[in-house]
Design a protein around this motif. Structure first.
Motif, PDB file in Angstrom:
ATOM      1  N   LEU A 117      43.151  49.746  45.128  1.00 54.25           N
ATOM      2  CA  LEU A 117      41.757  50.092  44.665  1.00 54.25           C
ATOM      3  C   LEU A 117      40.766  49.962  45.722  1.00 54.25           C
ATOM      4  CD1 LEU A 117      42.233  48.528  41.105  1.00 54.25           C
ATOM      5  CD2 LEU A 117      42.739  51.205  41.894  1.00 54.25           C
ATOM      6  N   PRO A 118      39.792  50.792  45.426  1.00 54.59           N
ATOM      7  CA  PRO A 118      38.538  50.419  46.440  1.00 54.59           C
ATOM      8  C   PRO A 118      37.800  49.296  45.929  1.00 54.59           C
ATOM      9  CG  PRO A 118      38.218  52.326  44.947  1.00 54.59           C
ATOM     10  CD  PRO A 118      39.686  51.774  44.653  1.00 54.59           C
ATOM     11  N   PHE A 119      36.707  48.987  46.429  1.00 53.74           N
ATOM     12  CA  PHE A 119      35.643  48.052  45.976  1.00 53.74           C
ATOM     13  C   PHE A 119      36.124  46.541  46.064  1.00 53.74           C
ATOM     14  CE2 PHE A 119      34.866  52.044  43.784  1.00 53.74           C
ATOM     15  CZ  PHE A 119      34.103  52.700  44.714  1.00 53.74           C
ATOM     16  N   GLY A 120      37.218  46.037  46.598  1.00 55.01           N
ATOM     17  CA  GLY A 120      37.656  44.757  46.793  1.00 55.01           C
ATOM     18  C   GLY A 120      37.685  44.016  45.341  1.00 55.01           C
ATOM     19  N   ILE A 121      37.107  42.923  45.428  1.00 57.87           N
ATOM     20  CA  ILE A 121      37.381  42.440  43.906  1.00 57.87           C
ATOM     21  C   ILE A 121      37.032  42.655  42.846  1.00 57.87           C
ATOM     22  CG2 ILE A 121      35.241  40.850  44.235  1.00 57.87           C
ATOM     23  CD1 ILE A 121      38.516  39.351  43.293  1.00 57.87           C
ATOM     24  N   ILE A 122      35.757  43.758  43.039  1.00 59.30           N
ATOM     25  CA  ILE A 122      35.395  44.505  41.670  1.00 59.30           C
ATOM     26  C   ILE A 122      36.568  45.588  41.366  1.00 59.30           C
ATOM     27  CG2 ILE A 122      33.823  46.181  41.000  1.00 59.30           C
ATOM     28  CD1 ILE A 122      31.879  44.892  42.808  1.00 59.30           C
ATOM     29  N   GLY A 123      37.390  45.967  42.219  1.00 64.94           N
ATOM     30  CA  GLY A 123      38.382  46.916  41.936  1.00 64.94           C
ATOM     31  C   GLY A 123      39.398  46.210  41.273  1.00 64.94           C
ATOM     32  N   GLN A 124      39.773  44.871  41.997  1.00 65.98           N
ATOM     33  CA  GLN A 124      40.851  44.262  41.281  1.00 65.98           C
ATOM     34  C   GLN A 124      40.711  43.884  39.969  1.00 65.98           C
ATOM     35  OE1 GLN A 124      42.258  40.926  43.945  1.00 65.98           O
ATOM     36  NE2 GLN A 124      41.906  42.150  45.636  1.00 65.98           N
ATOM     37  N   MET A 125      39.520  43.304  39.493  1.00 59.50           N
ATOM     38  CA  MET A 125      38.759  43.041  38.267  1.00 59.50           C
ATOM     39  C   MET A 125      39.033  44.247  37.385  1.00 59.50           C
ATOM     40  SD  MET A 125      35.676  40.588  39.291  1.00 59.50           S
ATOM     41  CE  MET A 125      34.784  40.926  37.790  1.00 59.50           C
ATOM     42  N   ALA A 126      38.666  45.440  37.731  1.00 57.60           N
ATOM     43  CA  ALA A 126      38.959  46.658  36.855  1.00 57.60           C
ATOM     44  C   ALA A 126      40.474  46.865  36.586  1.00 57.60           C
ATOM     45  CB  ALA A 126      38.203  47.683  37.399  1.00 57.60           C
ATOM     46  N   HIS A 127      41.196  46.504  37.531  1.00 60.36           N
ATOM     47  CA  HIS A 127      42.646  46.993  37.355  1.00 60.36           C
ATOM     48  C   HIS A 127      43.233  46.762  35.876  1.00 60.36           C
ATOM     49  CE1 HIS A 127      46.959  46.768  37.958  1.00 60.36           C
ATOM     50  NE2 HIS A 127      46.759  47.823  38.455  1.00 60.36           N
ATOM     51  N   PHE A 129      42.083  46.231  33.011  1.00 61.25           N
ATOM     52  CA  PHE A 129      41.708  46.717  31.746  1.00 61.25           C
ATOM     53  C   PHE A 129      41.292  48.449  31.705  1.00 61.25           C
ATOM     54  CE2 PHE A 129      37.995  45.090  33.827  1.00 61.25           C
ATOM     55  CZ  PHE A 129      36.746  45.956  33.676  1.00 61.25           C
ATOM     56  N   LEU A 130      41.076  48.932  33.046  1.00 62.71           N
ATOM     57  CA  LEU A 130      40.900  50.107  33.178  1.00 62.71           C
ATOM     58  C   LEU A 130      41.830  50.995  33.876  1.00 62.71           C
ATOM     59  CD1 LEU A 130      38.549  52.359  32.949  1.00 62.71           C
ATOM     60  CD2 LEU A 130      37.696  51.616  35.127  1.00 62.71           C
ATOM     61  N   VAL A 131      42.123  50.553  35.191  1.00 59.03           N
ATOM     62  CA  VAL A 131      43.074  51.527  36.095  1.00 59.03           C
ATOM     63  C   VAL A 131      44.410  51.332  35.558  1.00 59.03           C
ATOM     64  CG1 VAL A 131      43.996  51.751  38.387  1.00 59.03           C
ATOM     65  CG2 VAL A 131      41.451  50.890  37.988  1.00 59.03           C
ATOM     66  N   LYS A 132      45.055  50.280  35.339  1.00 60.07           N
ATOM     67  CA  LYS A 132      46.571  50.095  35.029  1.00 60.07           C
ATOM     68  C   LYS A 132      46.730  50.584  33.707  1.00 60.07           C
ATOM     69  CE  LYS A 132      50.010  46.631  34.498  1.00 60.07           C
ATOM     70  NZ  LYS A 132      50.397  45.207  34.343  1.00 60.07           N
ATOM     71  N   PRO A 133      46.006  50.761  32.577  1.00 60.04           N
ATOM     72  CA  PRO A 133      46.182  51.397  31.414  1.00 60.04           C
ATOM     73  C   PRO A 133      46.144  52.870  31.509  1.00 60.04           C
ATOM     74  CG  PRO A 133      44.485  49.424  30.932  1.00 60.04           C
ATOM     75  CD  PRO A 133      44.939  49.757  32.519  1.00 60.04           C
ATOM     76  N   LYS A 134      45.223  53.257  32.238  1.00 63.69           N
ATOM     77  CA  LYS A 134      44.912  54.646  32.462  1.00 63.69           C
ATOM     78  C   LYS A 134      46.015  55.310  33.031  1.00 63.69           C
ATOM     79  CE  LYS A 134      41.609  56.879  31.674  1.00 63.69           C
ATOM     80  NZ  LYS A 134      41.395  57.473  30.458  1.00 63.69           N
TER      81      LYS A 134
END
Length: 170
Positions: A117-127, A129-134
């Motif tokens: 994911l882009p955006f470093g730690i912010i991307g990792q935090m979104a993974h 609850f947002l990216v992985k489920p999507k």
């Protein structure tokens, strides 16, 4: 730098040639992508898949935000596998391997996606609850759509195997 992996496996009651003929046509990706994704191919899908092919799409993965996605088909072994890699798009890395393997009664299709994911730690935090489920939702949709198109794979159970064996012996 965190790289994630998503793996999806599905069995279908069709032959490898039929599976390949569907999956190797880039335009068919729209058929197995949820409508809400607003998937639109802009260029590069006018012929069957080949190594070096560049395909441009528009997708709307989240909150109605249109995103341009450019992938390259980097490897093709006809009837067995192909690999697409993102050149431009929403991920810092996207490497997607598609395998087709003949099995008794059909084919097993396996997708392995390595992504960052882009955006470093912010991307990792979104993974989580947002990216992985999507991504899971999109690949679950693909499984359902492929089953709708080609039928449900039914494995022989032990009882069926015993009956078949008995019939063969008689």
């Amino acid at each position: 730098m965190k790289i994630y992996t998503l793996r999806s496996v599905q069995k279908l009651p069709i032959g490898p040639e039929e599976a390949w003929n569907f999956l190797s046509v880039p335009a068919n990706l729209k058929t197995i992508t949820p409508d809400y994704m607003g998937f639109e191919i802009l260029s590069g899908a006018d012929r069957p898949m080949y190594s070096g092919q560049i395909i441009q799409y528009i997708v709307t993965p989240v909150a109605g935000i249109k995103t341009k996605w450019v992938t390259e088909i980097t490897h093709v072994k006809e009837g067995e596998y192909f690999v697409d890699e993102q050149r431009f798009g929403p991920y810092a890395l996207w490497h997607h391997k598609h395998f087709i393997k003949p099995i008794k009664g059909g084919v097993e299709m396996e997708d392995i996606i390595d992504y960052k994911l882009p955006f470093g730690i912010i991307g990792q935090m979104a993974h989580p609850f947002l990216v992985k489920p999507k991504l899971k939702e999109i690949f679950d949709y693909r499984k359902k759509k492929l089953t709708d198109l080609f039928g449900e794979f039914k494995e022989q159970n032990e009882q069926d195997k015993r009956v078949l064996k008995k019939d063969i012996l008689n």
